[in-house]
Scaffold this motif. Structure first.
Motif, PDB file in Angstrom:
ATOM      1  N   GLY A 217      55.660  15.733  56.576  1.00 28.74           N
ATOM      2  CA  GLY A 217      54.738  16.439  57.728  1.00 28.74           C
ATOM      3  C   GLY A 217      53.883  15.525  58.374  1.00 28.74           C
ATOM      4  O   GLY A 217      53.163  15.972  59.329  1.00 28.74           O
ATOM      5  N   HIS A 218      53.736  14.430  58.041  1.00 29.10           N
ATOM      6  CA  HIS A 218      52.751  13.514  58.899  1.00 29.10           C
ATOM      7  C   HIS A 218      52.885  13.423  60.258  1.00 29.10           C
ATOM      8  O   HIS A 218      51.978  12.929  60.983  1.00 29.10           O
ATOM      9  CB  HIS A 218      52.749  12.131  58.254  1.00 29.10           C
ATOM     10  CG  HIS A 218      51.798  12.161  57.002  1.00 29.10           C
ATOM     11  ND1 HIS A 218      50.280  12.403  57.101  1.00 29.10           N
ATOM     12  CD2 HIS A 218      51.739  11.777  55.279  1.00 29.10           C
ATOM     13  CE1 HIS A 218      49.739  12.533  55.963  1.00 29.10           C
ATOM     14  NE2 HIS A 218      50.755  12.101  55.026  1.00 29.10           N
ATOM     15  N   SER A 219      54.233  13.349  60.691  1.00 29.96           N
ATOM     16  CA  SER A 219      54.572  13.286  62.047  1.00 29.96           C
ATOM     17  C   SER A 219      54.778  14.542  62.726  1.00 29.96           C
ATOM     18  O   SER A 219      54.275  14.858  63.836  1.00 29.96           O
ATOM     19  CB  SER A 219      55.771  12.483  62.413  1.00 29.96           C
ATOM     20  OG  SER A 219      55.455  11.031  61.979  1.00 29.96           O
TER      21      SER A 219
ATOM     22  N   VAL B  11      60.895   8.289  53.503  1.00 35.84           N
ATOM     23  CA  VAL B  11      61.787   7.312  54.089  1.00 35.84           C
ATOM     24  C   VAL B  11      62.587   8.181  54.906  1.00 35.84           C
ATOM     25  O   VAL B  11      62.756   7.708  56.161  1.00 35.84           O
ATOM     26  CB  VAL B  11      62.558   6.900  53.040  1.00 35.84           C
ATOM     27  CG1 VAL B  11      63.703   5.895  53.487  1.00 35.84           C
ATOM     28  CG2 VAL B  11      61.905   6.028  52.001  1.00 35.84           C
ATOM     29  N   GLY B  12      62.949   9.271  54.684  1.00 36.98           N
ATOM     30  CA  GLY B  12      63.785   9.990  55.407  1.00 36.98           C
ATOM     31  C   GLY B  12      63.025  10.612  56.894  1.00 36.98           C
ATOM     32  O   GLY B  12      63.517  10.419  57.841  1.00 36.98           O
ATOM     33  N   GLY B  13      61.763  11.116  56.640  1.00 40.55           N
ATOM     34  CA  GLY B  13      61.211  11.572  57.715  1.00 40.55           C
ATOM     35  C   GLY B  13      60.689  10.400  58.725  1.00 40.55           C
ATOM     36  O   GLY B  13      60.745  10.596  59.955  1.00 40.55           O
TER      37      GLY B  13
ATOM     38  N   LEU C 286      62.687   7.853  59.217  1.00 40.59           N
ATOM     39  CA  LEU C 286      63.905   7.330  59.933  1.00 40.59           C
ATOM     40  C   LEU C 286      64.099   8.407  61.073  1.00 40.59           C
ATOM     41  O   LEU C 286      64.419   8.277  62.337  1.00 40.59           O
ATOM     42  CB  LEU C 286      65.093   7.009  59.211  1.00 40.59           C
ATOM     43  CG  LEU C 286      65.115   5.369  58.748  1.00 40.59           C
ATOM     44  CD1 LEU C 286      64.274   5.096  57.768  1.00 40.59           C
ATOM     45  CD2 LEU C 286      66.471   5.110  58.534  1.00 40.59           C
ATOM     46  N   CYS C 287      64.136   9.747  60.640  1.00 36.92           N
ATOM     47  CA  CYS C 287      64.539  10.799  61.636  1.00 36.92           C
ATOM     48  C   CYS C 287      63.308  11.044  62.685  1.00 36.92           C
ATOM     49  O   CYS C 287      63.581  11.507  63.640  1.00 36.92           O
ATOM     50  CB  CYS C 287      64.385  12.210  60.627  1.00 36.92           C
ATOM     51  SG  CYS C 287      65.878  12.280  59.772  1.00 36.92           S
ATOM     52  N   GLN C 288      62.093  10.703  62.580  1.00 39.27           N
ATOM     53  CA  GLN C 288      61.160  10.560  63.448  1.00 39.27           C
ATOM     54  C   GLN C 288      61.544   9.488  64.606  1.00 39.27           C
ATOM     55  O   GLN C 288      61.361   9.912  65.814  1.00 39.27           O
ATOM     56  CB  GLN C 288      59.724  10.403  62.905  1.00 39.27           C
ATOM     57  CG  GLN C 288      58.659  10.440  63.918  1.00 39.27           C
ATOM     58  CD  GLN C 288      58.483  11.713  64.553  1.00 39.27           C
ATOM     59  OE1 GLN C 288      58.825  12.800  64.202  1.00 39.27           O
ATOM     60  NE2 GLN C 288      57.540  11.821  65.550  1.00 39.27           N
TER      61      GLN C 288
ATOM     62  N   LEU D  28      57.181  -9.181  58.395  1.00 33.00           N
ATOM     63  CA  LEU D  28      55.703  -9.424  58.888  1.00 33.00           C
ATOM     64  C   LEU D  28      55.458  -8.556  59.925  1.00 33.00           C
ATOM     65  O   LEU D  28      56.378  -8.301  60.846  1.00 33.00           O
ATOM     66  CB  LEU D  28      55.860 -10.889  59.432  1.00 33.00           C
ATOM     67  CG  LEU D  28      56.147 -11.862  58.148  1.00 33.00           C
ATOM     68  CD1 LEU D  28      56.051 -13.476  58.869  1.00 33.00           C
ATOM     69  CD2 LEU D  28      54.968 -12.097  57.238  1.00 33.00           C
ATOM     70  N   LYS D  29      54.187  -8.034  60.034  1.00 35.66           N
ATOM     71  CA  LYS D  29      53.613  -7.268  60.937  1.00 35.66           C
ATOM     72  C   LYS D  29      52.420  -7.608  61.552  1.00 35.66           C
ATOM     73  O   LYS D  29      51.448  -8.358  60.498  1.00 35.66           O
ATOM     74  CB  LYS D  29      53.406  -6.007  60.331  1.00 35.66           C
ATOM     75  CG  LYS D  29      52.767  -4.853  61.069  1.00 35.66           C
ATOM     76  CD  LYS D  29      53.003  -3.485  60.381  1.00 35.66           C
ATOM     77  CE  LYS D  29      52.269  -2.358  61.154  1.00 35.66           C
ATOM     78  NZ  LYS D  29      52.400  -0.892  60.170  1.00 35.66           N
ATOM     79  N   VAL D  30      52.276  -7.474  62.912  1.00 37.83           N
ATOM     80  CA  VAL D  30      50.896  -7.810  63.448  1.00 37.83           C
ATOM     81  C   VAL D  30      50.406  -6.546  63.850  1.00 37.83           C
ATOM     82  O   VAL D  30      50.922  -5.491  64.496  1.00 37.83           O
ATOM     83  CB  VAL D  30      51.032  -8.711  64.625  1.00 37.83           C
ATOM     84  CG1 VAL D  30      49.488  -8.628  65.540  1.00 37.83           C
ATOM     85  CG2 VAL D  30      51.453 -10.043  64.257  1.00 37.83           C
TER      86      VAL D  30
ATOM     87  N   ASP E   7      47.024   0.419  60.831  1.00 35.23           N
ATOM     88  CA  ASP E   7      47.528   0.491  62.094  1.00 35.23           C
ATOM     89  C   ASP E   7      48.897   0.642  62.430  1.00 35.23           C
ATOM     90  O   ASP E   7      49.769  -0.144  61.639  1.00 35.23           O
ATOM     91  CB  ASP E   7      46.899  -0.078  63.058  1.00 35.23           C
ATOM     92  CG  ASP E   7      46.714   0.497  64.674  1.00 35.23           C
ATOM     93  OD1 ASP E   7      47.167   1.746  64.946  1.00 35.23           O
ATOM     94  OD2 ASP E   7      46.041  -0.188  65.439  1.00 35.23           O
ATOM     95  N   TRP E   8      49.293   1.179  63.357  1.00 33.52           N
ATOM     96  CA  TRP E   8      50.940   1.103  63.680  1.00 33.52           C
ATOM     97  C   TRP E   8      51.000  -0.603  64.328  1.00 33.52           C
ATOM     98  O   TRP E   8      49.941  -0.960  64.729  1.00 33.52           O
ATOM     99  CB  TRP E   8      51.172   2.088  64.897  1.00 33.52           C
ATOM    100  CG  TRP E   8      51.249   3.408  64.509  1.00 33.52           C
ATOM    101  CD1 TRP E   8      50.138   4.272  64.296  1.00 33.52           C
ATOM    102  CD2 TRP E   8      52.273   4.103  64.021  1.00 33.52           C
ATOM    103  NE1 TRP E   8      50.559   5.675  64.222  1.00 33.52           N
ATOM    104  CE2 TRP E   8      51.941   5.364  63.843  1.00 33.52           C
ATOM    105  CE3 TRP E   8      53.676   3.742  63.782  1.00 33.52           C
ATOM    106  CZ2 TRP E   8      52.713   6.367  63.432  1.00 33.52           C
ATOM    107  CZ3 TRP E   8      54.684   4.797  63.465  1.00 33.52           C
ATOM    108  CH2 TRP E   8      54.152   6.077  63.128  1.00 33.52           C
ATOM    109  N   ALA E   9      52.524  -0.989  64.259  1.00 30.32           N
ATOM    110  CA  ALA E   9      52.441  -2.138  64.705  1.00 30.32           C
ATOM    111  C   ALA E   9      52.238  -2.638  66.185  1.00 30.32           C
ATOM    112  O   ALA E   9      52.612  -1.930  67.032  1.00 30.32           O
ATOM    113  CB  ALA E   9      53.938  -2.536  64.480  1.00 30.32           C
TER     114      ALA E   9
END
Ligand SMILES: Cc1cc2nc3c(=O)[nH]c(=O)nc-3n(C[C@H](O)[C@H](O)[C@H](O)COP(=O)(O)OP(=O)(O)OC[C@H]3O[C@@H](n4cnc5c(N)ncnc54)[C@H](O)[C@@H]3O)c2cc1C
Length: 295
Positions: free
Chosen positions: A35-37, A113-115, A117-119, A183-185, A191-193
Protein backbone atom coordinates in the motif's frame (compact mmCIF):
# COMPACT_ATOMS: atom_id res chain seq x y z
CA UNK A 1 -6.62 16.36 4.92
CA UNK A 2 -6.50 14.14 1.86
CA UNK A 3 -8.82 11.15 1.93
CA UNK A 4 -9.50 8.54 -0.75
CA UNK A 5 -12.79 8.37 -2.62
CA UNK A 6 -15.19 5.73 -1.32
CA UNK A 7 -14.21 2.15 -2.17
CA UNK A 8 -15.24 -1.39 -1.36
CA UNK A 9 -12.71 -3.45 0.64
CA UNK A 10 -12.25 -7.21 0.13
CA UNK A 11 -9.68 -9.40 1.88
CA UNK A 12 -8.51 -12.36 -0.21
CA UNK A 13 -7.99 -15.61 1.69
CA UNK A 14 -6.18 -17.51 -1.09
CA UNK A 15 -4.77 -16.87 -4.55
CA UNK A 16 -7.89 -18.46 -6.07
CA UNK A 17 -10.09 -16.18 -3.93
CA UNK A 18 -8.09 -13.13 -5.05
CA UNK A 19 -8.53 -14.16 -8.70
CA UNK A 20 -12.28 -14.66 -8.19
CA UNK A 21 -12.53 -11.19 -6.65
CA UNK A 22 -10.46 -9.66 -9.46
CA UNK A 23 -12.75 -11.35 -11.97
CA UNK A 24 -15.87 -10.15 -10.17
CA UNK A 25 -14.84 -6.49 -9.81
CA UNK A 26 -12.96 -6.24 -13.15
CA UNK A 27 -10.98 -3.23 -14.34
CA UNK A 28 -12.32 -1.00 -11.53
CA UNK A 29 -10.59 -3.08 -8.85
CA UNK A 30 -6.98 -2.85 -7.63
CA UNK A 31 -4.86 -5.23 -5.61
CA UNK A 32 -3.30 -3.74 -2.49
CA UNK A 33 -0.04 -5.26 -1.21
CA UNK A 34 2.15 -2.98 0.96
CA UNK A 35 0.00 0.00 0.00
CA UNK A 36 3.00 2.35 0.04
CA UNK A 37 2.35 3.52 -3.51
CA UNK A 38 -1.35 2.80 -3.99
CA UNK A 39 -2.73 4.37 -0.79
CA UNK A 40 -0.99 7.76 -1.31
CA UNK A 41 -2.25 7.73 -4.92
CA UNK A 42 -5.79 7.07 -3.67
CA UNK A 43 -5.50 9.89 -1.14
CA UNK A 44 -4.44 12.23 -3.93
CA UNK A 45 -7.30 10.82 -6.08
CA UNK A 46 -4.77 9.79 -8.73
CA UNK A 47 -6.26 6.29 -8.33
CA UNK A 48 -9.94 5.73 -7.54
CA UNK A 49 -10.57 1.99 -7.55
CA UNK A 50 -14.13 0.91 -6.78
CA UNK A 51 -12.83 -2.18 -5.01
CA UNK A 52 -9.57 -2.82 -3.16
CA UNK A 53 -8.49 -6.45 -2.97
CA UNK A 54 -6.12 -6.99 -0.06
CA UNK A 55 -3.63 -9.83 -0.66
CA UNK A 56 -1.69 -9.44 2.60
CA UNK A 57 -2.97 -12.74 4.03
CA UNK A 58 -1.64 -14.79 1.11
CA UNK A 59 1.34 -16.41 2.84
CA UNK A 60 1.88 -18.67 -0.19
CA UNK A 61 3.04 -15.53 -2.08
CA UNK A 62 5.47 -14.49 0.67
CA UNK A 63 8.11 -17.20 0.31
CA UNK A 64 11.62 -17.35 -1.14
CA UNK A 65 12.76 -20.76 -2.36
CA UNK A 66 14.85 -22.62 -4.92
CA UNK A 67 12.95 -24.89 -7.30
CA UNK A 68 14.76 -26.76 -10.05
CA UNK A 69 17.80 -24.48 -9.88
CA UNK A 70 15.60 -21.38 -10.08
CA UNK A 71 15.31 -18.73 -7.38
CA UNK A 72 11.59 -18.17 -6.76
CA UNK A 73 10.56 -14.95 -5.01
CA UNK A 74 6.88 -14.58 -4.12
CA UNK A 75 5.18 -11.33 -5.13
CA UNK A 76 4.29 -10.62 -1.49
CA UNK A 77 7.86 -10.93 -0.20
CA UNK A 78 8.59 -7.72 1.75
CA UNK A 79 11.65 -5.63 0.93
CA UNK A 80 13.11 -6.43 4.35
CA UNK A 81 12.87 -10.19 3.72
CA UNK A 82 14.57 -9.91 0.34
CA UNK A 83 17.31 -7.86 2.00
CA UNK A 84 17.94 -10.40 4.75
CA UNK A 85 17.58 -13.59 2.70
CA UNK A 86 20.81 -15.62 2.82
CA UNK A 87 19.59 -17.62 -0.19
CA UNK A 88 19.15 -14.50 -2.31
CA UNK A 89 22.39 -12.98 -1.03
CA UNK A 90 24.37 -16.09 -1.91
CA UNK A 91 23.23 -16.21 -5.54
CA UNK A 92 22.28 -12.62 -6.42
CA UNK A 93 23.87 -10.00 -4.13
CA UNK A 94 22.47 -7.35 -6.50
CA UNK A 95 19.15 -7.59 -4.62
CA UNK A 96 20.64 -6.93 -1.17
CA UNK A 97 22.63 -4.02 -2.66
CA UNK A 98 19.42 -2.55 -4.10
CA UNK A 99 17.28 -3.22 -1.04
CA UNK A 100 19.78 -1.58 1.30
CA UNK A 101 19.16 1.74 -0.48
CA UNK A 102 15.37 1.49 -0.96
CA UNK A 103 13.65 4.06 1.26
CA UNK A 104 13.85 3.32 5.01
CA UNK A 105 12.94 0.46 7.37
CA UNK A 106 9.31 1.64 7.62
CA UNK A 107 8.81 1.29 3.86
CA UNK A 108 10.92 -1.85 3.61
CA UNK A 109 8.97 -3.60 6.38
CA UNK A 110 5.71 -3.26 4.48
CA UNK A 111 6.46 -2.69 0.75
CA UNK A 112 6.60 -5.77 -1.46
CA UNK A 113 8.60 -7.02 -4.40
CA UNK A 114 5.43 -7.51 -6.49
CA UNK A 115 4.06 -4.08 -5.61
CA UNK A 116 7.34 -2.46 -6.63
CA UNK A 117 7.35 -4.12 -10.04
CA UNK A 118 3.62 -3.55 -10.65
CA UNK A 119 3.91 0.11 -9.70
CA UNK A 120 6.50 0.42 -12.53
CA UNK A 121 7.74 3.77 -11.27
CA UNK A 122 10.70 4.72 -13.54
CA UNK A 123 12.75 5.20 -10.35
CA UNK A 124 11.94 1.78 -8.85
CA UNK A 125 15.20 0.04 -7.92
CA UNK A 126 14.05 -3.59 -8.10
CA UNK A 127 12.80 -3.19 -11.67
CA UNK A 128 16.37 -2.51 -12.83
CA UNK A 129 17.82 -5.26 -10.61
CA UNK A 130 15.44 -7.86 -12.05
CA UNK A 131 16.09 -6.55 -15.58
CA UNK A 132 19.87 -6.89 -15.05
CA UNK A 133 19.58 -10.56 -14.05
CA UNK A 134 16.93 -11.27 -16.70
CA UNK A 135 14.27 -12.41 -14.25
CA UNK A 136 10.85 -13.70 -15.24
CA UNK A 137 7.46 -12.61 -13.91
CA UNK A 138 4.81 -15.27 -13.27
CA UNK A 139 1.31 -13.86 -13.77
CA UNK A 140 -1.86 -15.75 -12.83
CA UNK A 141 -5.51 -15.26 -13.75
CA UNK A 142 -8.67 -17.36 -13.65
CA UNK A 143 -7.63 -18.62 -17.12
CA UNK A 144 -4.21 -19.94 -16.01
CA UNK A 145 -0.58 -18.90 -15.62
CA UNK A 146 1.73 -17.07 -18.01
CA UNK A 147 5.40 -16.19 -17.71
CA UNK A 148 6.85 -12.92 -19.04
CA UNK A 149 10.53 -11.88 -19.08
CA UNK A 150 10.90 -8.89 -16.72
CA UNK A 151 12.47 -7.03 -19.65
CA UNK A 152 9.07 -7.27 -21.40
CA UNK A 153 7.01 -6.69 -18.24
CA UNK A 154 7.02 -2.88 -18.46
CA UNK A 155 5.11 -1.14 -21.23
CA UNK A 156 5.74 2.43 -20.08
CA UNK A 157 6.00 4.55 -16.94
CA UNK A 158 3.55 3.13 -14.37
CA UNK A 159 2.31 0.57 -16.90
CA UNK A 160 2.92 -3.16 -17.08
CA UNK A 161 1.61 -6.14 -19.02
CA UNK A 162 -0.52 -7.20 -16.02
CA UNK A 163 -4.13 -7.04 -17.26
CA UNK A 164 -7.34 -6.56 -15.25
CA UNK A 165 -8.15 -9.92 -13.65
CA UNK A 166 -4.46 -10.88 -13.37
CA UNK A 167 -2.19 -11.15 -10.34
CA UNK A 168 1.60 -11.11 -10.32
CA UNK A 169 2.39 -14.14 -8.17
CA UNK A 170 6.15 -14.72 -8.42
CA UNK A 171 9.49 -13.55 -9.78
CA UNK A 172 11.91 -16.20 -11.01
CA UNK A 173 15.63 -16.06 -11.70
CA UNK A 174 17.52 -19.12 -12.96
CA UNK A 175 20.54 -19.72 -10.73
CA UNK A 176 23.89 -19.76 -12.54
CA UNK A 177 27.50 -19.05 -11.82
CA UNK A 178 27.66 -15.24 -11.96
CA UNK A 179 28.47 -12.11 -9.97
CA UNK A 180 26.22 -9.10 -9.56
CA UNK A 181 26.02 -5.68 -7.89
CA UNK A 182 23.91 -2.51 -7.66
CA UNK A 183 24.94 1.11 -7.06
CA UNK A 184 22.71 4.14 -6.54
CA UNK A 185 23.20 7.89 -6.24
CA UNK A 186 20.58 9.54 -4.02
CA UNK A 187 20.34 13.09 -2.72
CA UNK A 188 20.00 11.88 0.86
CA UNK A 189 19.78 8.49 2.55
CA UNK A 190 16.49 6.76 1.75
CA UNK A 191 15.56 8.99 -1.19
CA UNK A 192 14.54 7.79 -4.62
CA UNK A 193 17.43 7.44 -7.07
CA UNK A 194 18.93 10.35 -8.95
CA UNK A 195 20.31 7.47 -11.00
CA UNK A 196 21.30 3.88 -10.33
CA UNK A 197 22.79 0.93 -12.16
CA UNK A 198 22.93 -2.82 -11.62
CA UNK A 199 25.12 -5.38 -13.34
CA UNK A 200 25.49 -9.12 -13.61
CA UNK A 201 28.38 -10.84 -15.39
CA UNK A 202 29.73 -14.29 -16.08
CA UNK A 203 33.19 -15.01 -17.48
CA UNK A 204 34.28 -18.06 -19.46
CA UNK A 205 37.80 -18.52 -20.84
CA UNK A 206 38.67 -14.92 -20.03
CA UNK A 207 35.77 -13.30 -21.88
CA UNK A 208 32.38 -12.06 -20.77
CA UNK A 209 30.03 -14.87 -21.67
CA UNK A 210 27.01 -12.99 -20.29
CA UNK A 211 26.44 -9.40 -19.24
CA UNK A 212 23.31 -7.80 -17.82
CA UNK A 213 23.04 -4.08 -17.10
CA UNK A 214 20.00 -2.50 -15.42
CA UNK A 215 19.37 1.25 -15.16
CA UNK A 216 17.08 3.12 -12.75
CA UNK A 217 15.66 6.63 -13.19
CA UNK A 218 17.52 7.04 -16.47
CA UNK A 219 14.70 6.48 -18.96
CA UNK A 220 16.28 3.33 -20.33
CA UNK A 221 13.76 1.25 -22.27
CA UNK A 222 12.55 -1.45 -19.89
CA UNK A 223 15.22 -0.58 -17.32
CA UNK A 224 18.17 -2.12 -19.16
CA UNK A 225 21.09 -1.01 -21.33
CA UNK A 226 21.09 -3.45 -24.24
CA UNK A 227 23.65 -1.57 -26.41
CA UNK A 228 26.23 -1.60 -23.59
CA UNK A 229 25.51 -5.29 -22.91
CA UNK A 230 26.01 -6.14 -26.61
CA UNK A 231 29.28 -4.21 -26.67
CA UNK A 232 30.68 -6.07 -23.66
CA UNK A 233 29.56 -9.63 -24.28
CA UNK A 234 32.22 -11.73 -26.00
CA UNK A 235 35.19 -9.56 -24.99
CA UNK A 236 37.49 -9.30 -21.95
CA UNK A 237 36.41 -7.66 -18.69
CA UNK A 238 38.89 -4.76 -18.75
CA UNK A 239 38.70 -1.29 -17.17
CA UNK A 240 38.79 0.31 -20.63
CA UNK A 241 35.86 -1.74 -21.91
CA UNK A 242 33.82 -1.09 -18.76
CA UNK A 243 34.38 2.67 -19.18
CA UNK A 244 33.32 2.44 -22.82
CA UNK A 245 30.21 0.43 -21.83
CA UNK A 246 29.35 3.27 -19.43
CA UNK A 247 29.68 5.83 -22.22
CA UNK A 248 27.47 3.71 -24.49
CA UNK A 249 24.81 3.33 -21.77
CA UNK A 250 24.88 7.11 -21.18
CA UNK A 251 24.38 7.81 -24.90
CA UNK A 252 21.43 5.44 -25.24
CA UNK A 253 19.41 6.20 -22.10
CA UNK A 254 16.77 8.96 -21.96
CA UNK A 255 16.98 10.78 -18.62
CA UNK A 256 14.71 13.74 -17.96
CA UNK A 257 15.61 16.91 -16.09
CA UNK A 258 13.73 17.16 -12.79
CA UNK A 259 14.24 18.25 -9.19
CA UNK A 260 16.95 15.58 -8.86
CA UNK A 261 19.14 17.08 -11.56
CA UNK A 262 19.59 18.14 -15.18
CA UNK A 263 19.77 15.66 -18.05
CA UNK A 264 23.54 16.08 -18.60
CA UNK A 265 24.28 15.29 -14.94
CA UNK A 266 22.18 12.13 -15.14
CA UNK A 267 23.97 11.00 -18.31
CA UNK A 268 27.26 11.59 -16.50
CA UNK A 269 25.97 9.42 -13.63
CA UNK A 270 24.88 6.71 -16.07
CA UNK A 271 28.41 6.46 -17.49
CA UNK A 272 30.07 6.52 -14.08
CA UNK A 273 27.68 4.12 -12.36
CA UNK A 274 27.75 1.53 -15.15
CA UNK A 275 31.57 1.60 -15.15
CA UNK A 276 31.74 1.31 -11.35
CA UNK A 277 29.05 -1.33 -10.90
CA UNK A 278 30.73 -3.53 -13.52
CA UNK A 279 33.98 -3.23 -11.57
CA UNK A 280 32.24 -4.23 -8.33
CA UNK A 281 30.67 -7.24 -10.06
CA UNK A 282 34.08 -8.20 -11.49
CA UNK A 283 35.69 -7.98 -8.02
CA UNK A 284 32.97 -10.30 -6.70
CA UNK A 285 33.51 -12.68 -9.63
CA UNK A 286 37.24 -12.77 -8.90
CA UNK A 287 36.47 -13.56 -5.26
CA UNK A 288 34.33 -16.50 -6.34
CA UNK A 289 36.68 -17.71 -9.09
CA UNK A 290 40.29 -16.90 -8.09
CA UNK A 291 41.56 -19.55 -10.53
CA UNK A 292 40.43 -17.53 -13.56
CA UNK A 293 40.73 -13.99 -12.26
CA UNK A 294 39.66 -11.21 -14.64
CA UNK A 295 41.60 -7.92 -14.68
C1 LIG B 1 8.59 7.28 1.33
C2 LIG B 1 8.81 6.23 0.28
C3 LIG B 1 10.07 6.10 -0.28
C4 LIG B 1 10.31 5.13 -1.25
N1 LIG B 1 11.57 5.01 -1.79
C5 LIG B 1 11.80 4.07 -2.71
C6 LIG B 1 13.10 3.91 -3.28
O1 LIG B 1 14.07 4.61 -2.93
N2 LIG B 1 13.28 2.95 -4.23
C7 LIG B 1 12.24 2.14 -4.63
O2 LIG B 1 12.46 1.29 -5.48
N3 LIG B 1 11.02 2.26 -4.09
C8 LIG B 1 10.78 3.19 -3.16
N4 LIG B 1 9.51 3.30 -2.62
C9 LIG B 1 8.42 2.43 -3.11
C10 LIG B 1 8.34 1.16 -2.28
O3 LIG B 1 9.34 0.29 -2.75
C11 LIG B 1 6.95 0.51 -2.40
O4 LIG B 1 6.97 -0.59 -1.57
C12 LIG B 1 6.53 0.09 -3.81
O5 LIG B 1 6.42 1.14 -4.69
C13 LIG B 1 5.14 -0.52 -3.90
O6 LIG B 1 5.05 -1.70 -3.18
P1 LIG B 1 3.76 -1.99 -2.33
O7 LIG B 1 3.83 -3.39 -1.93
O8 LIG B 1 3.60 -0.96 -1.28
O9 LIG B 1 2.58 -1.85 -3.46
P2 LIG B 1 1.13 -1.22 -3.39
O10 LIG B 1 1.21 0.24 -3.09
O11 LIG B 1 0.24 -2.06 -2.56
O12 LIG B 1 0.70 -1.43 -4.92
C14 LIG B 1 1.35 -0.71 -5.96
C15 LIG B 1 0.68 -1.08 -7.30
O13 LIG B 1 0.94 -2.44 -7.63
C16 LIG B 1 -0.27 -3.19 -7.74
N5 LIG B 1 0.03 -4.50 -7.17
C17 LIG B 1 0.64 -4.76 -5.98
N6 LIG B 1 0.88 -6.08 -5.86
C18 LIG B 1 0.40 -6.67 -6.98
C19 LIG B 1 0.36 -8.02 -7.45
N7 LIG B 1 0.88 -9.04 -6.74
N8 LIG B 1 -0.21 -8.28 -8.65
C20 LIG B 1 -0.75 -7.26 -9.39
N9 LIG B 1 -0.71 -5.96 -9.01
C21 LIG B 1 -0.15 -5.68 -7.81
C22 LIG B 1 -1.31 -2.39 -6.98
O14 LIG B 1 -2.63 -2.65 -7.45
C23 LIG B 1 -0.86 -0.97 -7.28
O15 LIG B 1 -1.30 -0.57 -8.54
C24 LIG B 1 9.26 4.27 -1.67
C25 LIG B 1 7.98 4.40 -1.09
C26 LIG B 1 7.75 5.35 -0.13
C27 LIG B 1 6.40 5.47 0.48
Amino acid sequence: MQVPAQFRYEKASSVEHALTLLDRFGAESRVVAGGHSLIPMMKLRLAQPEALIDINDLDELATISVEQSTLCIGALVRHTDLLSSALVGEHFPIFADAERVIADPVVRNRGTVGGSLCQADPSEDLSAAFAAVRGEAVIQSADGVRTVPVREFFVGPYQTVVEPGELLVQLRVPIRSSASAYLKVERRAGDWAVAAAGAELRLADGVLAETGIGLTALGAPNFHASEAEDFLTGGPATDERFAEAGRIAARHCNPIADQRGPEAYKRHLAATLVDRVLRVARTRWNGLHPEEEAR
